[in-house]
Design a protein around this motif. Structure first.
Motif, PDB file in Angstrom:
ATOM      1  N   THR A  52      -8.446   3.112  11.460  1.00 40.98           N
ATOM      2  CA  THR A  52      -8.933   1.795  11.896  1.00 40.98           C
ATOM      3  C   THR A  52      -8.089   0.642  11.356  1.00 40.98           C
ATOM      4  O   THR A  52      -8.494  -0.517  11.446  1.00 40.98           O
ATOM      5  N   THR A  53      -6.921   0.946  10.796  1.00 40.04           N
ATOM      6  CA  THR A  53      -6.132  -0.119  10.158  1.00 40.04           C
ATOM      7  C   THR A  53      -4.881  -0.502  10.950  1.00 40.04           C
ATOM      8  O   THR A  53      -4.088  -1.298  10.472  1.00 40.04           O
ATOM      9  N   GLY A  54      -4.706   0.041  12.148  1.00 38.02           N
ATOM     10  CA  GLY A  54      -3.526  -0.301  12.939  1.00 38.02           C
ATOM     11  C   GLY A  54      -3.587  -1.742  13.441  1.00 38.02           C
ATOM     12  O   GLY A  54      -4.647  -2.239  13.836  1.00 38.02           O
ATOM     13  N   PHE A  55      -2.451  -2.415  13.436  1.00 38.70           N
ATOM     14  CA  PHE A  55      -2.385  -3.809  13.893  1.00 38.70           C
ATOM     15  C   PHE A  55      -2.806  -3.931  15.358  1.00 38.70           C
ATOM     16  O   PHE A  55      -3.492  -4.887  15.738  1.00 38.70           O
ATOM     17  N   THR A  56      -2.439  -2.948  16.164  1.00 34.23           N
ATOM     18  CA  THR A  56      -2.768  -2.995  17.594  1.00 34.23           C
ATOM     19  C   THR A  56      -4.271  -3.039  17.823  1.00 34.23           C
ATOM     20  O   THR A  56      -4.758  -3.702  18.752  1.00 34.23           O
ATOM     21  N   LEU A  57      -5.030  -2.357  16.955  1.00 34.80           N
ATOM     22  CA  LEU A  57      -6.477  -2.287  17.129  1.00 34.80           C
ATOM     23  C   LEU A  57      -7.166  -3.629  16.925  1.00 34.80           C
ATOM     24  O   LEU A  57      -8.324  -3.799  17.317  1.00 34.80           O
ATOM     25  N   LEU A  58      -6.472  -4.591  16.314  1.00 38.67           N
ATOM     26  CA  LEU A  58      -7.062  -5.924  16.147  1.00 38.67           C
ATOM     27  C   LEU A  58      -7.360  -6.583  17.492  1.00 38.67           C
ATOM     28  O   LEU A  58      -8.195  -7.493  17.573  1.00 38.67           O
ATOM     29  N   ALA A  59      -6.676  -6.128  18.524  1.00 45.40           N
ATOM     30  CA  ALA A  59      -6.907  -6.713  19.855  1.00 45.40           C
ATOM     31  C   ALA A  59      -8.305  -6.397  20.368  1.00 45.40           C
ATOM     32  O   ALA A  59      -8.877  -7.177  21.143  1.00 45.40           O
ATOM     33  N   ILE A  60      -8.882  -5.282  19.953  1.00 45.71           N
ATOM     34  CA  ILE A  60     -10.159  -4.842  20.507  1.00 45.71           C
ATOM     35  C   ILE A  60     -11.288  -5.844  20.245  1.00 45.71           C
ATOM     36  O   ILE A  60     -11.968  -6.281  21.183  1.00 45.71           O
ATOM     37  N   PRO A  61     -11.548  -6.243  18.977  1.00 43.79           N
ATOM     38  CA  PRO A  61     -12.652  -7.194  18.773  1.00 43.79           C
ATOM     39  C   PRO A  61     -12.440  -8.527  19.473  1.00 43.79           C
ATOM     40  O   PRO A  61     -13.414  -9.152  19.935  1.00 43.79           O
ATOM     41  N   PHE A  62     -11.200  -8.964  19.594  1.00 43.76           N
ATOM     42  CA  PHE A  62     -10.959 -10.262  20.223  1.00 43.76           C
ATOM     43  C   PHE A  62     -11.127 -10.202  21.741  1.00 43.76           C
ATOM     44  O   PHE A  62     -11.612 -11.162  22.353  1.00 43.76           O
ATOM     45  N   PHE A  63     -10.742  -9.092  22.369  1.00 46.63           N
ATOM     46  CA  PHE A  63     -10.992  -8.968  23.808  1.00 46.63           C
ATOM     47  C   PHE A  63     -12.499  -8.833  24.078  1.00 46.63           C
ATOM     48  O   PHE A  63     -13.004  -9.330  25.091  1.00 46.63           O
ATOM     49  N   ILE A  64     -13.211  -8.142  23.191  1.00 50.50           N
ATOM     50  CA  ILE A  64     -14.669  -8.066  23.320  1.00 50.50           C
ATOM     51  C   ILE A  64     -15.272  -9.465  23.205  1.00 50.50           C
ATOM     52  O   ILE A  64     -16.142  -9.860  23.992  1.00 50.50           O
ATOM     53  N   LEU A  65     -14.804 -10.227  22.223  1.00 51.14           N
ATOM     54  CA  LEU A  65     -15.289 -11.588  22.032  1.00 51.14           C
ATOM     55  C   LEU A  65     -14.978 -12.464  23.246  1.00 51.14           C
ATOM     56  O   LEU A  65     -15.832 -13.252  23.691  1.00 51.14           O
ATOM     57  N   ALA A  66     -13.770 -12.321  23.795  1.00 46.90           N
ATOM     58  CA  ALA A  66     -13.385 -13.121  24.966  1.00 46.90           C
ATOM     59  C   ALA A  66     -14.328 -12.849  26.135  1.00 46.90           C
ATOM     60  O   ALA A  66     -14.776 -13.776  26.825  1.00 46.90           O
ATOM     61  N   GLY A  67     -14.633 -11.579  26.367  1.00 49.22           N
ATOM     62  CA  GLY A  67     -15.559 -11.223  27.452  1.00 49.22           C
ATOM     63  C   GLY A  67     -16.941 -11.808  27.237  1.00 49.22           C
ATOM     64  O   GLY A  67     -17.562 -12.332  28.172  1.00 49.22           O
ATOM     65  N   ASN A  68     -17.441 -11.742  26.006  1.00 49.01           N
ATOM     66  CA  ASN A  68     -18.763 -12.284  25.708  1.00 49.01           C
ATOM     67  C   ASN A  68     -18.797 -13.808  25.853  1.00 49.01           C
ATOM     68  O   ASN A  68     -19.787 -14.382  26.316  1.00 49.01           O
ATOM     69  N   LEU A  69     -17.723 -14.465  25.450  1.00 47.92           N
ATOM     70  CA  LEU A  69     -17.660 -15.922  25.577  1.00 47.92           C
ATOM     71  C   LEU A  69     -17.663 -16.342  27.045  1.00 47.92           C
ATOM     72  O   LEU A  69     -18.335 -17.298  27.437  1.00 47.92           O
ATOM     73  N   MET A  70     -16.918 -15.619  27.871  1.00 49.01           N
ATOM     74  CA  MET A  70     -16.842 -15.981  29.294  1.00 49.01           C
ATOM     75  C   MET A  70     -18.144 -15.682  30.018  1.00 49.01           C
ATOM     76  O   MET A  70     -18.522 -16.391  30.946  1.00 49.01           O
TER      77      MET A  70
END
Length: 429
Positions: A52-70
């Protein structure tokens, strides 16, 4: 036999309603203990942490957040109005609008469940109000929502890239054409069903309505351009793009006054819960993947396939069959995490391009989102449509066929997916 025993144990636990993350980790623990290799259990916390420490995986929570915000703001309503002005008059009417609006929204959210739960409610309500049967409307919404993770940005592509070390940028570009083809296939299915099912359609929108809806949706329509344009030009990475997407979604919400400061804690907490659930699955699945490699399961399967003279075509059909079955019982992310450590070692043996394989796998798990008893999009839509899970699943059959046709085309004609990334980024770069 060991492979069958391992996956049989995992499926039994899932059928007993053991949480996915627990079932995945517990299966590996059971077999280590059963073989007297308890010393290797010390790897459990290490592998869970490293997974769970890969830099690429940081995109997951932010894309989830973007969807919830929209979904909280008015972005989805503006996109739906824009799509309605464009294609509301086509046979199938609001069904066609739902597919087009989902294709546009896909360029911002990256999650099928987010599309189904947010934009899907607007689509379903509009269709029912226009005279659609609730089951037909719900099926269109569920089918259209699966376009979300194929057209970039895409959470499954981020996860696939993190597991296989394949370029996420190339994966994003590779999903664009298959995603559009997938949407067109669904629109054709709706067009064919429009007359027999007496699906109503709108009068053709006048030029003023088209211009007004375009003006209202202009800034939301710019989101995919900014996200994908920034990635392809190298201005920011896919991970940084997820942060941009979240900030842009929040900015639109405040600009349109559909989002208030007091809404943020609930949105952030919902995003946190979704992220934690997914990351827990990723953590235990990383240990499970290490366990399969330790037991040399990929090597055993490679030897078995080569001994029977299997070809790339035969292997792809095997993959399609396996994922279609697993999709009935497992969440798509869990399928990635369980199978990719094995498949990624076999694909090079048959000369299968890993970027195209990622597109095929993503399309297959989208089919899983529409197949009971564990179809996540079915659950998301049924939660507000209230039409019955199995009734909804039956009504989704035309869209399942459409996705499967596109999947088979991409599997055996890889140029469909690879043309755009090769054109933009160069072949094999």
């Amino acid at each position: 036999m060991l492979t069958l025993a391992i996956f049989g144990t995992l499926l039994v636990m899932l059928m007993l309603d053991v949480p996915i993350a627990v079932a995945i980790g517990l299966t590996a623990v059971i077999f280590f203990v059963g073989q007297g290799q308890t010393g290797f259990l010390t790897m459990l916390p290490q592998r869970m942490y490293s997974g769970t420490t890969g830099f690429t995986l940081l995109a997951i929570p932010f894309f989830i957040l973007a969807g919830n915000l929209m979904n909280t703001g008015g972005t989805t309503q503006r996109l739906f109005r824009f799509a309605r002005a464009l294609v509301g008059h086509v046979p199938g009417g609001l069904g066609q609008v739902s597919v087009v609006s989902s294709m546009i929204f896909s360029g911002m959210s990256g999650s099928a469940v987010a599309d189904a739960a947010g934009l899907g409610q607007i689509q379903h309500r509009a269709m029912v109000d226009a005279g659609y049967k609730p089951t037909i409307s719900a099926a269109i919404v569920a089918g259209a929502s699966t376009i979300g993770p194929v057209i970039p940005p895409s959470i499954p592509f981020v996860l696939y890239g993190a597991i296989t070390s394949v370029s996420v940028s190339r994966l994003f570009l590779a999903g664009a054409v298959p995603g559009v083809v997938m949407g067109v296939a669904m629109m054709i299915a709706i067009w064919i069903m429009a007359k027999p099912r007496e699906l109503p359609n709108d009068p053709r929108a006048n030029l003023r309505e088209i211009l007004d809806s375009t003006y209202a949706a202009f800034l939301p329509l710019m989101a995919p351009v900014i996200i994908i344009g920034g990635i392809t030009t190298g201005f920011f990475t896919p991970t940084e793009a997820s942060v941009i997407a979240s900030l842009y979604a929040a900015g639109l919400g405040f600009l349109y006054k559909d989002l208030r400061i007091k809404d943020l804690p609930a949105i952030l907490f919902a995003s946190l819960k979704q992220t934690c659930g997914l990351m827990f699955i990723i953590a235990t699945a990383n240990f499970f993947g290490w366990f399969t490699i330790f037991e040399r399961i990929p090597d055993a399967l490679i030897m078995q396939l080569t001994s029977v003279g299997a070809s790339a075509t035969a292997f792809l059909w095997i993959v399609i069959g396996i994922i279609l079955v697993l999709g009935c019982f497992l969440d798509g992310n869990a399928i990635f995490l369980i199978t990719l450590p094995i498949f990624m070692k076999i694909c090079p043996l048959f000369g299968i391009d890993m970027v195209n394989f990622g597109v095929v796998m993503t399309l297959l798990i989208m089919i899983g989102n529409l197949t009971p008893p564990v179809g996540m999009c079915l659950f998301a839509v049924e939660s507000f449509a209230k039409v019955g899970l199995w009734n909804l699943a039956y009504e989704c059959l035309p869209y399942l066929v459409a996705i499967l046709v596109v999947t088979i085309l991409c599997a055996f004609v890889p140029e469909i997916a690879l043309w755009l990334p090769n054109y933009v980024m160069g072949a094999g770069s």
